[in-house]
Design a protein around this motif. Structure first.
Motif, short mmCIF file in Angstrom:
data_model
loop_
_atom_site.label_atom_id
_atom_site.label_comp_id
_atom_site.label_asym_id
_atom_site.label_seq_id
_atom_site.Cartn_x
_atom_site.Cartn_y
_atom_site.Cartn_z
N ARG A 218 0.84 -1.19 0.00
CA ARG A 218 0.00 0.00 0.00
C ARG A 218 0.88 1.25 0.00
O ARG A 218 2.06 1.19 0.37
CB ARG A 218 -0.93 0.01 1.22
CG ARG A 218 -1.94 -1.13 1.21
CD ARG A 218 -3.00 -0.92 2.27
NE ARG A 218 -3.95 -2.03 2.28
CZ ARG A 218 -4.96 -2.16 1.44
NH1 ARG A 218 -5.16 -1.22 0.52
NH2 ARG A 218 -5.78 -3.20 1.52
N ASN A 219 0.29 2.37 -0.38
CA ASN A 219 1.03 3.63 -0.44
C ASN A 219 1.58 3.97 0.95
O ASN A 219 0.85 3.98 1.93
CB ASN A 219 0.13 4.75 -0.95
CG ASN A 219 0.91 5.96 -1.40
OD1 ASN A 219 1.73 6.50 -0.67
ND2 ASN A 219 0.65 6.40 -2.63
N LYS A 220 2.88 4.23 1.01
CA LYS A 220 3.54 4.48 2.29
C LYS A 220 3.54 5.95 2.71
O LYS A 220 4.12 6.29 3.75
CB LYS A 220 4.98 3.96 2.24
CG LYS A 220 5.09 2.44 2.29
CD LYS A 220 6.54 2.02 2.38
CE LYS A 220 6.66 0.53 2.72
NZ LYS A 220 6.06 -0.33 1.72
N ASN A 221 2.92 6.82 1.93
CA ASN A 221 2.83 8.21 2.35
C ASN A 221 1.94 8.29 3.59
O ASN A 221 0.73 8.03 3.51
CB ASN A 221 2.25 9.07 1.22
CG ASN A 221 2.16 10.55 1.58
OD1 ASN A 221 2.34 10.95 2.72
ND2 ASN A 221 1.86 11.37 0.58
N PRO A 222 2.50 8.66 4.75
CA PRO A 222 1.71 8.63 5.99
C PRO A 222 0.63 9.70 6.05
O PRO A 222 -0.18 9.70 6.99
CB PRO A 222 2.77 8.87 7.08
CG PRO A 222 3.83 9.66 6.38
CD PRO A 222 3.87 9.13 4.98
N LEU A 223 0.59 10.61 5.07
CA LEU A 223 -0.39 11.68 5.09
C LEU A 223 -1.67 11.30 4.35
O LEU A 223 -2.73 11.85 4.62
CB LEU A 223 0.20 12.95 4.46
CG LEU A 223 1.54 13.41 5.01
CD1 LEU A 223 2.05 14.62 4.24
CD2 LEU A 223 1.44 13.73 6.50
N LEU A 224 -1.57 10.38 3.40
CA LEU A 224 -2.74 9.98 2.61
C LEU A 224 -3.80 9.33 3.49
O LEU A 224 -3.49 8.45 4.31
CB LEU A 224 -2.33 9.01 1.50
CG LEU A 224 -1.67 9.61 0.26
CD1 LEU A 224 -1.20 8.51 -0.67
CD2 LEU A 224 -2.63 10.55 -0.47
N GLY A 225 -5.03 9.76 3.32
CA GLY A 225 -6.13 9.20 4.10
C GLY A 225 -6.28 9.80 5.47
O GLY A 225 -7.25 9.51 6.18
N GLU A 226 -5.33 10.66 5.88
CA GLU A 226 -5.37 11.27 7.21
C GLU A 226 -5.87 12.70 7.16
O GLU A 226 -6.33 13.23 8.17
CB GLU A 226 -3.98 11.23 7.85
CG GLU A 226 -3.42 9.83 8.07
CD GLU A 226 -4.22 9.05 9.09
OE1 GLU A 226 -4.87 9.68 9.95
OE2 GLU A 226 -4.22 7.81 9.03
N ILE A 227 -5.74 13.35 6.01
CA ILE A 227 -6.23 14.72 5.82
C ILE A 227 -7.22 14.71 4.67
O ILE A 227 -6.92 14.23 3.58
CB ILE A 227 -5.07 15.69 5.51
CG1 ILE A 227 -4.09 15.74 6.70
CG2 ILE A 227 -5.59 17.08 5.19
CD1 ILE A 227 -2.87 16.58 6.45
N ARG A 228 -8.40 15.20 4.92
CA ARG A 228 -9.47 15.13 3.93
C ARG A 228 -9.06 15.81 2.62
O ARG A 228 -8.57 16.92 2.63
CB ARG A 228 -10.74 15.78 4.49
CG ARG A 228 -11.95 15.70 3.58
CD ARG A 228 -13.22 15.97 4.37
NE ARG A 228 -13.25 17.30 4.96
CZ ARG A 228 -13.81 18.35 4.37
NH1 ARG A 228 -14.38 18.23 3.18
NH2 ARG A 228 -13.83 19.53 4.98
#
Length: 360
Positions: A184-194
């Motif tokens: 899965r995408n490892k960008n920790p920001l995706l899915g956390e900020i609308r």
């Protein structure tokens, strides 16, 4: 608007408005956030037809040992030594897996070495206005640390959005399976900020956690960059504060309509002494709600304009100045024409310039 982030920058690209700036030009080490610049450099090479998306790149022993499974240094796409991988798959590995081996293979495929590719990255950075950025490698490894600023990171995001919109969706690709390995995408920001759909995050032992975000909501896109946070949790919290501030604290205000006179520009040697200076387009700026008194307007132009002056001639800029300097620039053009004056009027103008000079 406030944030605990030591360094922060919030930008609205459609109007070119700087909404918030805190230590925007103070350098930091971005860690794996460097990979956004790596991707932009590869996008440029693809656009220039230096490489093709289906071109195969060989995995060198250096790439395998330094960025692959044997390195034990975090994210990898587990590329086998001496195997060949298409550029398009390497890009997905870079941006979805955050793969270090993909970054090195791409660098070697384009320029032969990490060092040569890093020089190309830095040249691109400077060409797009990232004047306080120097890139040392395509991975973000700390042995040769790169340096950048939050203002420069926002410029990079805008460059990708403007010049490579066809590649931009790669940043939010939710998953990627390569060689039977699902990640899965490892960008920790995706899915956390609308509504966030890019771009990346990084960390450094000395300079802390950093992030670069682009969010489009209700027809408005903003770019936010932060750095210097103490943990991934604090990074996410601070980035949310900065991003949400664009909608909570700012609203669009029309300062001038297209063609409306902003100022008068002096004209030398014409049948008229002045010409209106006007914006070609409506001047719509995001300003703090109820805080318009915190801003000043200034017109800057090279004067006097020399007759004859044609209608629509570029003539200067309108600057909106906030607490942190210029937050918005709008080009101005002449809103009328001025023909060359008589010999007598030109002589009078020449005498005035000689005796008193011109004030612009």
């Amino acid at each position: 608007m406030v944030t605990n982030a030591p360094k922060a920058f919030l930008y609205e690209p459609s109007s070119g408005t700087i909404l918030f700036a805190k230590a925007p030009d103070e350098p930091f080490t971005p860690g794996s956030l460097v990979k956004v610049m790596t991707a932009a450099t590869v996008f440029d090479a693809l656009k220039a037809n230096e490489i093709r998306s289906d071109q195969l790149c060989k995995v060198s022993e250096h790439a395998w040992r330094t960025g692959g499974a044997p390195s034990g240094r975090g994210a990898t796409m587990f590329a086998a030594i001496k195997s060949e991988i298409a550029v398009e798959d390497l890009l997905k590995g870079l941006l979805v897996h955050n793969a270090n081996d993909a970054a090195i293979v791409l660098a070697e495929c384009i320029d032969g070495s990490e060092e040569a590719f890093a020089e190309r990255m830095t040249e691109l950075a400077h060409s797009i206005g990232m004047t306080n950025t120097k890139l040392a490698n395509p991975t973000g490894y700390a042995e040769k640390p790169s340096r950048t600023t939050v203002r420069d990171q926002a410029r990079l995001a805008q460059y990708i959005l403007d010049q490579h919109p066809n590649f931009y969706p790669l940043f939010s690709l939710p998953e990627f399976t390569w060689n039977g390995i699902f990640q899965r995408n490892k960008n920790p920001l995706l899915g956390e900020i609308r509504d966030l759909d890019g771009l990346g995050a990084g960390s450094d032992p000395s300079d802390g956690y950093s992030g670069l975000a682009s969010v489009e909501r209700n027809g408005r896109r903003v770019i936010a960059a932060i750095a210097g946070l103490t943990s991934d949790k604090h990074r996410l919290q601070s980035l949310k504060e900065v991003v949400e501030g664009a909608w909570e604290f700012f609203t669009v205000k029309k300062l001038y309509s297209a063609g409306e006179t902003v100022a008068q520009g002096w004209v030398f040697g014409g049948n008229a002494g002045y010409v209106p200076l006007v914006p070609k387009d409506d001047v719509n700026v995001l300003l703090a709600r109820g805080g318009t008194l915190d801003y000043r307007l200034r017109v800057v132009y090279e004067g006097p304009l020399k007759a004859p002056v044609a209608n629509g001639t570029p003539a200067g800029e309108l600057h909106v100045i906030g607490k942190n300097g210029i937050v918005y620039r709008a080009p101005l053009v002449t809103g009328g024409s001025v023909d060359e004056g008589t010999l007598f009027s030109r002589a009078v103008d020449g005498l005035q310039e000689l005796l008193f000079g011109w004030i612009s």
